[in-house]
Scaffold this active site. Structure first.
Site, short mmCIF file in Angstrom:
data_model
loop_
_atom_site.label_atom_id
_atom_site.label_comp_id
_atom_site.label_asym_id
_atom_site.label_seq_id
_atom_site.Cartn_x
_atom_site.Cartn_y
_atom_site.Cartn_z
N LYS A 43 0.85 -1.21 0.00
CA LYS A 43 0.00 0.00 0.00
C LYS A 43 0.88 1.25 0.00
O LYS A 43 1.89 1.30 0.70
CB LYS A 43 -0.91 -0.03 1.23
CG LYS A 43 -2.00 1.05 1.22
CD LYS A 43 -2.93 0.93 2.43
CE LYS A 43 -4.04 1.98 2.40
NZ LYS A 43 -4.91 1.93 3.60
N SER A 56 -9.97 2.76 2.61
CA SER A 56 -8.98 3.34 1.71
C SER A 56 -8.15 2.32 0.94
O SER A 56 -7.63 2.63 -0.13
CB SER A 56 -8.04 4.23 2.51
OG SER A 56 -7.22 3.46 3.37
N SER A 62 -10.26 0.27 6.73
CA SER A 62 -9.61 0.36 5.41
C SER A 62 -8.98 -0.94 4.91
O SER A 62 -8.56 -1.01 3.75
CB SER A 62 -8.55 1.46 5.41
OG SER A 62 -9.16 2.72 5.41
#
Lengths: 508, 98
Positions: free
Chosen positions: A84, A159, A183
């Site tokens: 990420k 997210s 997320s």
């Protein structure tokens, strides 16, 4: 559906590890197969912000060399992974989905990244996210949204939508995520994949660009419960560079995933996290999963957590307050974007700062910074931030009480299946409601997992089931997750993701 | 509860050092109003006598040995700087001209 026997991208991380250990494939072959898959499908999915093909293949070749030399290697050595874009990586851009950090190449690795490198997992690249992890759809990324592999017109969650989409579209068997209010778990739910938010402090936050420091927790994303456990073990552990890191061994998550034993376990349904507000297909798949857990030997009990109804409100005071403080470091002086204000000759540092922060931050980030600034301002502090902190204690107390009667708690992960791109973009409160079931765990610091529970009848899209355990009992998530996964996979006749559309057949 | 005005938002944006445009201010007043009404629900919870919780783990006084460790070199620290000079961050003027 495609033939799954010969395609390395369809294999799980555990299967790839076995193939690599047996010398049946090389890490270079495995890594190249995933890079080829990215070339074929990522124009449609847009999971990656940066593909690191060359360095991934070099890392893979090095692992192959070490294996040939007979060196002892980590079980996952040679299995590629996506990271990420909120985690700092030497030699690779780290943008957090923001224009503020466009092109920034950090001078240090996050501890999680260092641990992944030490275990020998080639890093395929950096994956997309809502800007500074603020959002539930990746639509707040400054670099455009990621799309859901099940339906390219829908969101992959957020997210960590890049992380969920990259594993669900078979571009990587593993990905890292971070979870501040859901997320990792909500993206897993809407893409038919698996993700865990470990106990707060179970994974180091060093080198994670902070959103809300008392809520942020990094964790693993994958397609199976066992793969998630394998990555959890790599990412977890004490780190002296993070003063909130737990100084204790990583819970025995892999062993729990392999045993999948829930006989006699008490599983609590949280009354406040079911029923009204949940899409019919989400509730139906949840109810079916409960029956499968009973069939596997668990006992279902109902628990009540009355203060959970205030969790969303408390979260949207605590998070913006911490975020407004954390994001003050983007001041256009030491790193990140610097733009001069228009129409001012010889501007001051403050004017440059304000112009840069206006140009570099997106709408959602500005909203939350200003909300946090308000919640912390004198005169309003007690009414907002102070009260939210008391509510946070009430929510933690609710968990304590619930865990007196239940070993773990379960709920649907998200109230709905994946919504359409653009559908909630102009309604911040609607967007926030996606995390209503995942937020309590962050406030209390307890671990949570989401795994697929099926497809909703009304739209054929994946639904997720959430498991919550007491702090530092992360292994319980994996016992329950693995038991349910086995029962569901048996019922489906194979993994749920086998039913996702074949993206290569669609054509560009 | 106090109503958030356009002037309030402009003031908060100033405190947060974000040079919002007029159009952004107009939009944000409405959006923040809706969000604030919603988060004010925390005031309905029974919080009498409840100790505030700032952190999920009750960890205090975490220390480490006071030892010199490797750190970033000056070049590494400056590698992301918008401008640098003489191994230092170069910044716009910090004092008013008059």
């Amino acid at each position: 559906m495609t033939n799954t026997t010969t395609d390395l991208t369809r294999a799980t991380a555990a299967q790839l590890a076995d193939l690599l250990a047996a010398g049946q494939v090389s890490s270079v072959e495995v890594t190249q197969a995933h890079l080829d898959r990215t070339t074929a499908v990522d124009e449609q999915v847009h999971a990656y912000l940066h593909v690191a093909g060359q360095s991934a293949l070099a890392e893979a070749a090095e692992i192959d060399r070490r294996r040939a030399a007979g060196e002892p290697l980590h079980r996952l050595a040679g299995v590629p992974i996506a990271v990420k874009d909120v985690m700092t990586t030497v030699g690779m851009p780290t943008t957090c989905g923001s224009k503020m950090l466009e092109g920034w190449i950090p001078p240090y690795d996050a501890t999680v990244v260092a641990q992944i490198k030490a275990a020998g997992l080639p890093i395929l690249g950096k994956v997309n996210m809502d800007e500074f992890a603020m959002g539930s759809s990746t639509e707040h990324s400054a670099y455009g949204p990621t799309r859901n592999p099940w339906d390219l017109e829908r969101i992959p969650g957020g997210s960590g939508g890049g992380s969920s989409a990259v594993v669900a579209s078979f571009q990587a068997p593993l990905a890292t995520g971070t979870d501040t209010g859901g997320s990792i778990r909500q993206p897993a739910a809407v893409t038919g994949s698996v993700g865990t938010k470990p106990t707060y402090g179970g994974v180091s936050r060093y080198g994670l660009v902070a959103l809300a420091s008392s809520l942020d927790q990094a964790g693993p994303c994958a397609r199976t419960v066992l793969d998630t456990a394998l990555l959890h073990e790599v990412m977890g552990g004490h780190d002296p560079r993070d003063s909130t890191s737990i100084d204790a061994p990583v819970p025995a998550v892999v062993e729990a995933a392999q045993r999948a034993d829930i006989k006699g376990m008490k599983i609590g349904i949280v009354k406040e996290l079911t029923g009204e507000g949940y899409q019919a297909g989400v509730s139906a798949r949840f109810e079916e999963s409960l029956q499968l857990l009973v069939d596997a030997g668990a006992e279902i009990v109902e628990v009540s957590c009355p203060n959970f109804r205030y969790a969303l409100a408390a979260y949207y005071l605590i998070l913006p307050s911490e975020a407004s403080s954390n994001l003050a470091k983007f001041d256009a002086m030491r790193y990140g974007l610097r733009v001069p204000p228009t129409g001012i000759d010889h501007p001051s540092a403050e004017q440059v700062m304000a112009a840069s922060r206006d140009a570099g931050f997106g709408d959602e980030v500005k909203r939350r910074i200003i909300l946090g600034t308000y919640a912390l301002s004198s005169g309003y502090y007690d009414a907002y931030y102070g009260t939210a902190q008391k509510v946070r204690r009430l929510i933690a107390n609710d968990f304590d009480r619930a865990f007196e009667t239940a070993d773990v708690l379960v709920s649907p992960t998200a109230p709905t299946t994946a919504f359409r791109l653009g559908e909630q973009l102009d309604d911040p409160m609607a967007m926030y409601l996606n995390d209503v079931a995942t937020i309590p765990a962050n406030l209390a610091g307890v671990p949570g997992m989401s795994l697929p529970s099926g497809l909703a009848d009304e739209d054929g899209l994946p639904t997720g089931l959430q498991i919550l355990a007491p702090a530092m009992q992360d292994q319980s998530l994996y016992s329950v997750g693995a038991a349910l996964e086995a029962a569901l996979t048996d019922r489906w006749g194979g993994p749920l993701l086998d039913r996702a559309p074949d993206l290569t057949a669609k054509g560009a | 509860m106090a109503e958030l005005t356009r002037d309030d938002v402009a003031h908060l944006a100033g405190l947060a050092r974000i040079d919002l445009s007029e159009a952004e201010l107009d939009r944000m007043v409405g959006e923040l109003g809706v969000i604030l009404t919603s988060v004010a629900q925390v005031q309905q919870a029974d919080t009498d006598g409840i100790e505030p919780m700032s952190h999920p783990m009750p960890i205090t006084n975490v220390t480490r040995p006071d030892e010199v460790r490797p750190s970033l070199t000056a070049d590494e620290a400056l590698s992301g700087a918008p401008e640098s000079e003489l191994q230092r961050f170069s910044v716009p003027r910090i004092l008013d001209e008059d």
